[in-house]
Design an enzyme around this catalytic site. Structure first.
Site, mmCIF file in Angstrom:
data_model
loop_
_atom_site.group_PDB
_atom_site.id
_atom_site.type_symbol
_atom_site.label_atom_id
_atom_site.label_comp_id
_atom_site.label_asym_id
_atom_site.label_seq_id
_atom_site.Cartn_x
_atom_site.Cartn_y
_atom_site.Cartn_z
ATOM 1 N N CYS A 2 0.870 -1.169 0.000
ATOM 2 C CA CYS A 2 0.000 0.000 0.000
ATOM 3 C C CYS A 2 0.909 1.220 0.000
ATOM 4 C CB CYS A 2 -0.838 -0.001 1.269
ATOM 5 S SG CYS A 2 -1.699 -1.536 1.574
ATOM 6 N N ARG A 27 0.943 1.871 -5.979
ATOM 7 C CA ARG A 27 1.295 0.873 -4.961
ATOM 8 C C ARG A 27 0.106 0.037 -4.517
ATOM 9 N NH1 ARG A 27 6.177 2.098 -2.396
ATOM 10 N NH2 ARG A 27 5.525 0.911 -0.576
ATOM 11 N N TRP A 75 -3.773 -1.952 -1.200
ATOM 12 C CA TRP A 75 -3.790 -3.208 -1.955
ATOM 13 C C TRP A 75 -4.091 -4.264 -0.901
ATOM 14 C CZ3 TRP A 75 -0.985 -7.834 -1.762
ATOM 15 C CH2 TRP A 75 -1.162 -8.686 -2.853
ATOM 16 N N ASN A 99 1.264 0.266 5.993
ATOM 17 C CA ASN A 99 1.725 -0.507 4.834
ATOM 18 C C ASN A 99 2.535 -1.675 5.384
ATOM 19 O OD1 ASN A 99 2.652 -1.485 2.383
ATOM 20 N ND2 ASN A 99 4.437 -0.131 2.391
ATOM 21 N N GLY A 100 2.112 -2.896 5.058
ATOM 22 C CA GLY A 100 2.840 -4.081 5.534
ATOM 23 C C GLY A 100 1.855 -5.156 5.960
ATOM 24 N N GLU A 471 8.551 -13.686 -20.099
ATOM 25 C CA GLU A 471 8.152 -12.282 -19.916
ATOM 26 C C GLU A 471 6.941 -11.955 -20.785
ATOM 27 O OE1 GLU A 471 8.502 -10.268 -17.771
ATOM 28 O OE2 GLU A 471 7.884 -8.352 -18.623
ATOM 29 N N LYS A 475 3.354 -10.553 -19.246
ATOM 30 C CA LYS A 475 2.773 -9.292 -19.726
ATOM 31 C C LYS A 475 1.322 -9.503 -20.142
ATOM 32 C CE LYS A 475 4.793 -6.533 -18.607
ATOM 33 N NZ LYS A 475 5.616 -7.231 -17.704
ATOM 34 N N GLU A 478 -1.036 -10.398 -17.104
ATOM 35 C CA GLU A 478 -1.305 -9.407 -16.060
ATOM 36 C C GLU A 478 -2.160 -8.253 -16.555
ATOM 37 O OE1 GLU A 478 2.106 -7.536 -14.283
ATOM 38 O OE2 GLU A 478 3.244 -7.606 -16.107
ATOM 39 N N HIS A 494 6.705 -33.367 -23.260
ATOM 40 C CA HIS A 494 6.749 -34.216 -22.056
ATOM 41 C C HIS A 494 5.524 -34.029 -21.182
ATOM 42 C CE1 HIS A 494 10.781 -35.470 -23.065
ATOM 43 N NE2 HIS A 494 11.095 -34.207 -23.292
ATOM 44 N N LYS A 589 2.195 -1.820 -8.298
ATOM 45 C CA LYS A 589 3.490 -1.633 -8.942
ATOM 46 C C LYS A 589 4.637 -2.092 -8.054
ATOM 47 C CE LYS A 589 6.130 0.011 -12.217
ATOM 48 N NZ LYS A 589 6.201 -0.739 -13.465
HETATM 49 C C1 AGP Z 1 5.879 -6.789 -13.891
HETATM 50 O O1 AGP Z 1 5.083 -6.392 -15.019
HETATM 51 C C2 AGP Z 1 5.053 -6.993 -12.655
HETATM 52 N N1 AGP Z 1 4.345 -5.806 -12.352
HETATM 53 C C3 AGP Z 1 5.799 -7.610 -11.510
HETATM 54 O O2 AGP Z 1 6.057 -8.941 -11.869
HETATM 55 C C4 AGP Z 1 7.154 -6.975 -11.111
HETATM 56 O O3 AGP Z 1 8.117 -7.205 -12.102
HETATM 57 C C5 AGP Z 1 7.622 -7.645 -9.812
HETATM 58 O O4 AGP Z 1 6.658 -7.390 -8.824
HETATM 59 C C6 AGP Z 1 8.994 -7.150 -9.350
HETATM 60 O O5 AGP Z 1 8.911 -5.777 -9.072
HETATM 61 P P1 AGP Z 1 10.298 -4.972 -8.829
HETATM 62 O O6 AGP Z 1 11.048 -5.041 -10.124
HETATM 63 O O7 AGP Z 1 9.866 -3.587 -8.459
HETATM 64 O O8 AGP Z 1 11.026 -5.676 -7.723
#
Ligand code: AGP
Length: 594
Positions: A2, A27, A75, A99-100, A471, A475, A478, A494, A589
């Protein structure tokens, strides 16, 4: 994870707080709230939904005035997004934002709050109920006693009606910065207060801040006063919004050439590195990260092993720290993190350090916890990344890893100078190839039309192609919410190939030319079972239903160009599906909880 913010001595505290919350919204954004002290009384408002919902609600309350307050954008970790579970949480004379994660909240409720009827399903409410329960009339003492009971991670800001001119903050594991300007501010990260302060302090674990209208004092959890030195910081880059792009994500995809060029230019000029990491040739290297940063690590492994001729272990941070890693002073550990605040990665960093390893972090945020605690930092120059789904920061991480691989090869003498000189000059022009890779967007838009209704999409690749597939799959998942899976192409037969049927969509990343014939066989295997295959390739040989051409670059750097069509594909599919591209559901993020 958060975002929290607080301020004291700020006229119009409510608007300063909501402006800060808008900058912290990346966040977490399922609910938001604010509390201020007005005329020695706590007033608060909290709403499920985006910060805009909270701001709209505040507009109906013209008397929401005061010069001290706290705010929160959430969040959800415990308790669904709702008005009741939003912060701040109130009990007696106290208001708290957090936050935590309080890991022992159930035990604390059992032991101290059995007779208290809770108003929410959150762990955070336990904090404010404890403050109220333990309140001795002295806030610092009460905070000290309460903080010592809490286990887990917490950055909290606290208001108390009995001390209407004082804001309290407490930190353990979750980030918290204190800034002094025209008033005094507390925030989860610098972006929320950067333009309002001239002096910055970073709170460390086990610290309490006592914030007046003009200054901050710091104490340990044992109430011992400590003197903190301010940190250098740069004024924020002007965030010029989305410009003429529909979403931040598309803007940041197009900013990748510049992000890579700035990152390379910051450390490599005229084929000479401006890097100075005191490391001897190690037994092996660990690369530890989460999500896309982990996928960058998979690509980095290839160039490291190719040039350094030593094993490179790439691990997901949340697994690394509990795997009893074989780390010692001869196994340097690289932590990759865009935000520099990811709790799993920060914990992995601390674990590696506790075992004697030298640590090097690749981060995009200078004043981040991971940067502060690493022995060495390689700062990527991607600029502020706003879209939750990372693109330009990921590409800058790749460039940083390429540089480190070449730098260490020169330092340890494990590759001939002809090889390293060639790689450095190719790296200095990589951004032009990434720019050319963007030319496929029109073709990608057509492909997105065909794939927008898919229920499942499989991404396959061999070698570096698997790193690109991982990757690309993340993408698309998400931001479009389509189920995707990345698989080593040779591994499909396999088991997973049983899922392939007529019309199944498969995307193949043909990244390493020497592996193309094998990849073609894997493509033919899934086509034989009805799959529809799109290949991403820099060569003209691969046969598939659709072929997306990317510029030819040194195969060690090819993920950087091949990821571009995959990013654009995820963007355009998500756009056609009407998804919230910059703030996808359930995500944030910066994941500052375990
Ligand atoms: C990436 O598109 C995601 N939002 C997520 O996987 C991100 O890469 C991951 O949480 C790591 O974040 P950071 O690079 O800030 O540590």
């Amino acid at each position: 994870m958060c975002g929290i913010i607080g301020c004291n001595g700020v006229e119009g505290a409510a608007s300063a707080i909501t402006q800060g919350l808008e900058r912290l919204e990346y966040r977490g954004y399922d609910s938001a709230g604010i509390a201020i002290i007005d005329n020695k009384k706590i007033r608060y408002e909290k709403k499920k939904g985006r910060i805009s919902v909270l701001i709209k609600a505040l507009k109906t309350q013209s008397d929401f005035v005061g010069s001290i307050g706290i705010g929160h954008t959430r969040w959800a970790t415990h308790g669904k997004p709702s008005d009741e579970n939003a912060h701040p949480h109130i009990s007696g004379k106290f208001a708290v934002v957090h936050n935590g994660i309080i890991e022992n909240y159930r035990q604390l409720k059992e032991k101290y709050l059995k007779l208290v009827s809770l108003k929410s399903d959150t762990d955070t409410e336990i904090i404010v109920q404890l403050l109220n329960r333990l309140y001795s009339g002295n806030c610092l003492e009460t905070l000290s006693n309460t903080a010592k009971l809490l286990e887990g991670s917490f950055a909290i800001a606290v208001l108390c009606e009995d001390e209407p001119d004082t804001l309290y903050c407490v930190r353990k594991s979750s980030p918290l910065l204190i800034g002094v300007g025209n008033g005094v501010y507390a925030a989860s990260d610098l972006s929320a207060i950067n333009d309002r302060i001239h002096t910055l302090y970073r709170m460390n674990d086990g610290e309490i801040a006592v914030i007046s209208k003009t200054e901050a004092e710091f104490y340990t959890f044992d109430k011992k006063k400590i003197v903190k030195n301010p940190e250098e910081f740069e004024k924020a880059e002007s965030n010029c919004g989305k410009e003429n792009y529909e979403h931040y994500m598309l803007k940041e995809i197009y900013e990748q050439p510049a992000a890579v060029q700035k990152t390379v230019d910051a450390y490599l000029e005229n084929n000479k590195f401006r890097l100075d990491f005191e490391l001897n040739k190690p037994e092996r290297i660990y690369i530890v990260a989460c999500g896309s940063a982990y996928h960058a690590g998979l690509a980095g492994k290839r160039i490291f092993e190719e040039l350094l001729k030593i094993p490179v272990i790439v691990q997901v941070a949340s697994e690394f720290r509990y795997s009893n890693p074989l780390i010692n002073e001869n196994t340097p550990t690289i932590i990759i993190s865009q935000s520099g605040e990811t709790a799993d990665s920060l914990a992995a960093l601390r674990e590696a350090k506790s075992r004697g390893a030298k640590t090097l972090s690749i981060v995009n945020v200078r004043h981040s916890s991971i940067a502060a605690e690493s022995d060495y930092v390689l700062l990527t120059r991607a600029g502020q990344e706003t879209a939750v789904a990372t693109t330009k920061a990921y590409s800058a991480q790749l460039a940083a890893l390429y540089m480190l691989g070449i730098y260490f090869a020169e330092k340890f003498g494990t590759a001939d100078s002809k090889t390293t000189e060639k790689l450095k000059s190719q790296l200095e022009t990589l951004h032009t190839a990434i720019l050319s890779a963007l030319d496929c967007e029109m073709q990608i838009k057509e492909l997105a039309q065909q794939l927008q209704s898919a229920e499942h999409i499989y991404f396959i690749g061999r070698g570096l192609g698997y790193a690109a597939a991982c990757e690309g799959s993340l993408k698309l998942k998400e931001i479009s919410y389509i189920h995707c899976e990345a698989y080593a192409a040779g591994e499909m037969k396999h088991g997973t190939i049983s899922l392939i049927e007529k019309g199944t969509n498969v995307i193949a990343a043909d990244t390493e030319p020497k592996l193309s014939p094998k990849l073609q066989s894997n493509i033919d295997e899934v086509v034989a079972r009805g799959a529809r295959v799109t290949a991403i390739t820099s060569q003209g040989k691969i046969k598939a239903d659709s072929v997306i051409k990317t510029p030819a670059v040194n195969e060690l750097f090819a993920v950087s160009t091949q990821i571009v069509p995959l990013q654009l594909l995820s963007y355009h599919i998500a756009r056609l599906r009407g998804c919230d591209i910059d703030k996808p559901r359930n995500l944030a993020k910066s994941v500052t909880v375990e």
